[in-house]
Design an enzyme around this catalytic site. Structure first.
Site, short mmCIF file in Angstrom:
data_model
loop_
_atom_site.label_atom_id
_atom_site.label_comp_id
_atom_site.label_asym_id
_atom_site.label_seq_id
_atom_site.Cartn_x
_atom_site.Cartn_y
_atom_site.Cartn_z
N TYR A 119 -53.81 44.30 43.29
CA TYR A 119 -55.02 43.49 43.33
C TYR A 119 -54.78 42.00 43.48
O TYR A 119 -55.60 41.18 43.10
CB TYR A 119 -55.85 43.75 42.06
CG TYR A 119 -56.57 45.09 42.08
CD1 TYR A 119 -56.50 45.94 43.19
CD2 TYR A 119 -57.32 45.51 41.01
CE1 TYR A 119 -57.13 47.16 43.20
CE2 TYR A 119 -57.97 46.75 41.01
CZ TYR A 119 -57.86 47.57 42.12
OH TYR A 119 -58.51 48.77 42.13
N LYS A 171 -45.56 55.44 39.67
CA LYS A 171 -45.24 56.36 40.78
C LYS A 171 -43.86 55.97 41.30
O LYS A 171 -43.68 55.68 42.48
CB LYS A 171 -46.34 56.25 41.85
CG LYS A 171 -46.27 57.31 42.93
CD LYS A 171 -46.61 58.70 42.44
CE LYS A 171 -46.46 59.69 43.58
NZ LYS A 171 -46.55 61.09 43.15
N ASP A 206 -50.16 60.73 39.39
CA ASP A 206 -50.90 61.93 39.83
C ASP A 206 -50.89 62.99 38.72
O ASP A 206 -51.92 63.63 38.45
CB ASP A 206 -50.34 62.48 41.15
CG ASP A 206 -48.81 62.50 41.19
OD1 ASP A 206 -48.17 61.91 40.30
OD2 ASP A 206 -48.26 63.11 42.12
N ASP A 230 -57.05 50.97 36.83
CA ASP A 230 -58.46 50.92 37.23
C ASP A 230 -58.98 52.34 37.43
O ASP A 230 -60.05 52.72 36.93
CB ASP A 230 -58.54 50.12 38.54
CG ASP A 230 -59.96 49.70 38.87
OD1 ASP A 230 -60.84 49.85 37.99
OD2 ASP A 230 -60.19 49.23 39.99
N ASP A 234 -61.51 54.76 34.74
CA ASP A 234 -62.80 55.36 35.13
C ASP A 234 -62.78 56.87 34.90
O ASP A 234 -63.78 57.47 34.52
CB ASP A 234 -63.14 55.05 36.58
CG ASP A 234 -63.99 53.79 36.70
OD1 ASP A 234 -63.87 52.93 35.81
OD2 ASP A 234 -64.77 53.68 37.66
#
Ligand code: ATP
Length: 335
Positions: A119, A171, A206, A230, A234
């Site tokens: 970001y 990851k 994942d 982020d 959610d």
């Protein structure tokens, strides 16, 4: 006495803020509120979504309560996070009764790095020889310093809140350099907390997305980079149901800004329909941050009571009470 910057902002931000300040009145703590303008309405009035006056109010306060900003959210909240170097974004995943929670037994924290990663906004177009756009790139930055700061925050949080495990999420098998560094730093920091009895583990993002659905009870504190945090937070919100319920905290070295996860909800604004719980629980997080643990627990319990009684609740929870009626009900159950 605490000096609190209050930015109600747009839409339901104003209503849920009023409902929250009403509840803080019931505490035996003195607050001095400094109100600041920000958001769409402020932009229309003054030409600025986040005036310098408001930034100064926030910088001079012990903590900040923020309601919501509409279309200008990026200019307001993202800028505030940058201006004040609010590097940690905290999103609790906690089940409350009487809600649409998929699980009724969750209580863990997601700690998201807030300043770098995907970001940083460093994107470019790829053009062919004639100048046609044929693709685009985005740069992802992970530094040792920011990784250390966020991992250390997560372990400190675990220690302070009697959590026994921190899960690092990345990851690193694909993003070998960036997330390789994050994972390395995570375990370096973890070593410092071994003697405190705090365990560490790491998962790929994942796999974590799946574990959040298959065995979310196994998590205590998750720490991860900006974009993954982020998305996972959610997902966490989805596990415990309803935007009207989820609070968040943005924490810097000596600063904290507390806001509900929901936005200004123009569709229900001005009608007294908004659920005030997300904003009220954001104030609970603020009280914890200020070290007012007892007051935080008092409000949290009162919210729990009103939700489990299920009578004086807003429309999103199946009731027909107004924002202020729900706030009064919670206030009445505080002492
Ligand atoms: P914004 O542009 O400010 O992000 P939005 O409407 O796109 O506004 P949210 O404000 O997050 O996004 O709202 C999404 C939906 O969830 C809205 O339709 C709204 O009715 C509902 N909602 C959000 N917050 C609440 C709340 N506190 N109480 C009840 N419903 C809510």
């Amino acid at each position: 006495m605490y000096k609190i910057a209050v930015i109600p902002g747009d839409g339901i931000g104003k209503e849920v803020m009023e409902a929250t300040l009403n509840i803080l009145e019931a505490l035996d703590i003195e607050f001095k509120y400094e109100f600041g303008d920000a958001g769409d309405e402020c932009y229309e009035k003054t030409g600025e979504a986040l005036p310098q006056d408001t930034i100064d109010i926030v910088k001079n306060a012990d903590a900040c309560l923020f309601g919501a900003a509409g279309e200008t959210a990026a200019d307001v909240i993202v800028r505030l996070r940058q201006e004040m170097d609010l590097f940690a974004n905290l999103r609790p995943v906690k089940s409350y009764p009487g809600t649409n929670a998929l699980f009724d037994d969750l209580d863990f924290m997601i700690v998201r790095e807030n300043t770098e990663g995907m970001y940083i906004g460093d994107e470019d177009y790829i053009e062919d020889k004639s100048g046609n756009i044929t693709g685009a790139t985005a740069k992802r930055v992970i530094t040792e310093e920011a990784s250390k700061r966020i991992c250390d925050y997560a372990f400190k949080y675990a220690k302070k809140n009697e959590r026994k495990k921190v899960t690092g999420v990345h990851k690193a098998n694909v993003l070998k350099k960036t997330d390789g560094l994050f994972k390395k730093v995570f375990y370096e920091v973890a070593k410092n907390y071994e003697n405190e009895g705090i365990e560490s583990e790491d998962f790929y993002v994942d796999a974590t997305a799946m574990y959040l659905l298959t065995r979310p009870q196994s998590f205590e504190v998750i720490v991860t980079t900006n974009l993954f945090g982020d998305i996972l937070s959610d997902e966490g919100a989805g596990l415990v149901g309803g935007l009207g319920l989820i609070p968040s905290a943005n924490i810097g070295e000596n600063r904290g800004l507390f806001e509900p996860v929901h936005g200004s909800a123009p569709d229900i604004a001005g009608k007294g329909l908004a659920n005030p719980v997300a904003m009220i629980l954001s104030a609970v997080m603020m009280l914890e941050y200020l070290g007012e643990k007892e007051a935080a627990v008092k409000i949290d319990r009162a919210v729990l009571k009103v939700l489990s009684e299920g009578k004086i609740v807003t429309g999103d929870l199946g009731g027909n009470s107004s924002t202020m009626e729900m706030s009064e009900a919670i206030k009445n159950r505080i002492n």
